[in-house]
Design a protein around this motif. Structure first.
Motif, PDB file in Angstrom:
ATOM      1  N   LYS A 316       0.834  -1.206   0.000  1.00  0.00           N
ATOM      2  CA  LYS A 316       0.000   0.000   0.000  1.00  0.00           C
ATOM      3  C   LYS A 316       0.867   1.254   0.000  1.00  0.00           C
ATOM      4  O   LYS A 316       0.530   2.252  -0.652  1.00  0.00           O
ATOM      5  CB  LYS A 316      -0.924  -0.013   1.224  1.00  0.00           C
ATOM      6  N   GLU A 317       2.000   1.209   0.707  1.00  0.00           N
ATOM      7  CA  GLU A 317       2.943   2.336   0.697  1.00  0.00           C
ATOM      8  C   GLU A 317       3.506   2.549  -0.712  1.00  0.00           C
ATOM      9  O   GLU A 317       3.695   3.687  -1.151  1.00  0.00           O
ATOM     10  CB  GLU A 317       4.080   2.085   1.691  1.00  0.00           C
ATOM     11  N   ALA A 318       3.779   1.454  -1.399  1.00  0.00           N
ATOM     12  CA  ALA A 318       4.266   1.561  -2.785  1.00  0.00           C
ATOM     13  C   ALA A 318       3.213   2.210  -3.671  1.00  0.00           C
ATOM     14  O   ALA A 318       3.516   3.106  -4.474  1.00  0.00           O
ATOM     15  CB  ALA A 318       4.619   0.172  -3.317  1.00  0.00           C
ATOM     16  N   LEU A 319       1.958   1.782  -3.516  1.00  0.00           N
ATOM     17  CA  LEU A 319       0.866   2.324  -4.337  1.00  0.00           C
ATOM     18  C   LEU A 319       0.644   3.809  -4.087  1.00  0.00           C
ATOM     19  O   LEU A 319       0.269   4.551  -5.008  1.00  0.00           O
ATOM     20  CB  LEU A 319      -0.429   1.560  -4.060  1.00  0.00           C
ATOM     21  N   ASN A 320       0.876   4.249  -2.856  1.00  0.00           N
ATOM     22  CA  ASN A 320       0.720   5.678  -2.540  1.00  0.00           C
ATOM     23  C   ASN A 320       1.715   6.535  -3.309  1.00  0.00           C
ATOM     24  O   ASN A 320       1.512   7.744  -3.461  1.00  0.00           O
ATOM     25  CB  ASN A 320       0.899   5.913  -1.039  1.00  0.00           C
ATOM     26  N   ARG A 321       2.783   5.904  -3.794  1.00  0.00           N
ATOM     27  CA  ARG A 321       3.832   6.644  -4.495  1.00  0.00           C
ATOM     28  C   ARG A 321       3.856   6.350  -5.999  1.00  0.00           C
ATOM     29  O   ARG A 321       4.138   7.224  -6.798  1.00  0.00           O
ATOM     30  CB  ARG A 321       5.196   6.325  -3.865  1.00  0.00           C
TER      31      ARG A 321
END
Length: 399
Positions: A316-321
């Motif tokens: 999810k952290e990757a998707l936020n970026r």
């Protein structure tokens, strides 16, 4: 007469196209589509077939996707396909064929036939294109242009797969095993361990197609893993932590596919620790995109170690970026790789490699469609797929 009535008749196709898309943006759907269709016809009259094919394709998919009118979509989509076929013939008539353009035209043509359910033309042209690619590949190989030979053999391979032509599939796979094997040995001689690892990985992929998940596949994948490890050590000695972590992730998955789960886990643990440091460094520098790429690598590393819940929090952290389609496709591929390794499931692993083929050619949406079709049909993966969808902010999948 109003200015708007006169202008479309006098305007260039470029102006008509611009006006049409402006109308669509303003919510004037009917008027916008009329202008886009008129632009397509004018492009065709001026023999600008690529632009005409592009707009007919857009027009058809708009009716299909946005307006839910498949009957209205069929005619413009078939028109687009016929123009792409004309462009293919023009490209093949050139002294030097632009393989990238050829691949784009062919992919769009077959995608249209698949979309409208035209099985007859899909099979007919898949066969035609497969034979074209095989002939081109043979010529490139004779002229020792290995990069183009590999690319076109791989294209031929995929189209023979559409046809389910087992004899041709095996023939092209055997050729690719030979070429990649020769390339791997050359890269080893030159001490280019990353390229050697990639070549051994490809050998393993086509060995899987030829002989299944057996000793030869395991041997090739294990060799790929060892070379990724060597590449990581060289990168580390040069202070390249980005490269080190990327190579270690590839080594981790290659060991997993080779059945060496213990080695894969050990590498994963070391790599995860390093990835946290690399991510922190990128964030301090304000490079959120690079941090996002490393968050994705970390999520894949955690997933293969069985830390599934933690993996999707990091995802999810990757998707936020970097919430692009390629990121989503790579995570789906990782899920199937882990499952395929654990269950020695050839179908899951072959689906991953087909998706990689589309990703390498910039067709992330097609890769996701393929991966989803496999993921949603594996009962054991339901909890994992639900975590995936939750991380992406999507409603739960329908099984």
């Amino acid at each position: 007469m109003s200015k708007l009535t006169i202008l479309p008749d006098l305007a260039s196709p470029e102006d008509l196209e611009r006006m049409g898309f402006k109308k669509l943006q303003e919510g004037e759907i009917k008027e916008g589509l009329k202008l886009i269709l008129r632009a397509a016809k004018k492009y065709e009259e001026e023999k600008k077939f690529e632009d005409a094919a592009r707009l007919y394709r857009y027009f058809g998919y708009f009716f299909l996707g946005r307006l839910r009118k498949p009957d209205m979509a069929k005619k413009p989509l078939l028109k687009s396909a016929s123009l792409y076929i004309e462009l293919i013939e023009e490209e093949l008539a050139k002294f030097e064929v632009d393989v990238n353009k050829l691949s784009e035209y062919i992919s769009k043509t077959l995608s249209i036939f698949a979309t409208i359910g035209d099985e007859k033309n899909l099979k007919k042209y898949a066969k035609y294109f497969a034979e074209i690619y095989e002939d081109l590949a043979n010529a490139y190989r004779e002229n020792e242009n290995l990069s183009l030979a590999i690319k076109t053999y791989e294209d031929a391979f995929r189209y023979y797969k559409i046809l389910e032509d087992e004899e041709s599939i095996k023939r092209i796979a055997d050729i690719l095993v030979t070429i990649y094997g020769e390339l791997a040995e050359k890269m080893l001689e030159d001490r280019k361990f990353e390229k050697a690892a990639e070549a051994f990985y490809k050998v393993a992929t086509y060995v899987l197609e030829l002989f299944g998940y057996g000793s030869h596949y395991i041997e090739m994948m294990d060799t790929a893993a060892k070379n990724y490890e060597k590449a990581s050590k060289i990168a580390y000695s040069q202070g390249d932590l980005d490269g080190t972590t990327s190579y270690l992730l590839k080594a981790q998955y290659a060991y997993l596919l080779a059945g060496n789960a213990n080695r894969a886990k050990l590498i994963g643990l070391n790599n995860a620790r390093m990835l946290y440091q690399v991510i922190s460094s990128h964030q301090k520098e304000g490079n959120e995109r690079k941090a996002g790429e490393k968050f994705l690598e970390l999520s894949q590393a955690l997933l293969s170690m069985g830390k599934t819940t933690e993996a999707f929090k990091v995802y999810k952290e990757a998707l936020n970026r970097i919430g692009d389609l390629k990121t989503k496709a790579l995570m789906r591929a990782a899920i199937l790789k882990v499952y395929g390794a654990e269950k020695k499931n050839e179908n899951a692993l072959l689906a991953v490699e087909e998706a990689n083929y589309y990703l390498e050619r910039g067709e992330a949406a097609r890769a996701i469609t393929l991966l989803n079709s496999v993921l949603l049909n594996i009962e054991e993966l339901k909890p994992t797929v639900e975590l995936l969808y939750e991380a992406e902010g999507l409603s739960r999948p329908t099984y």
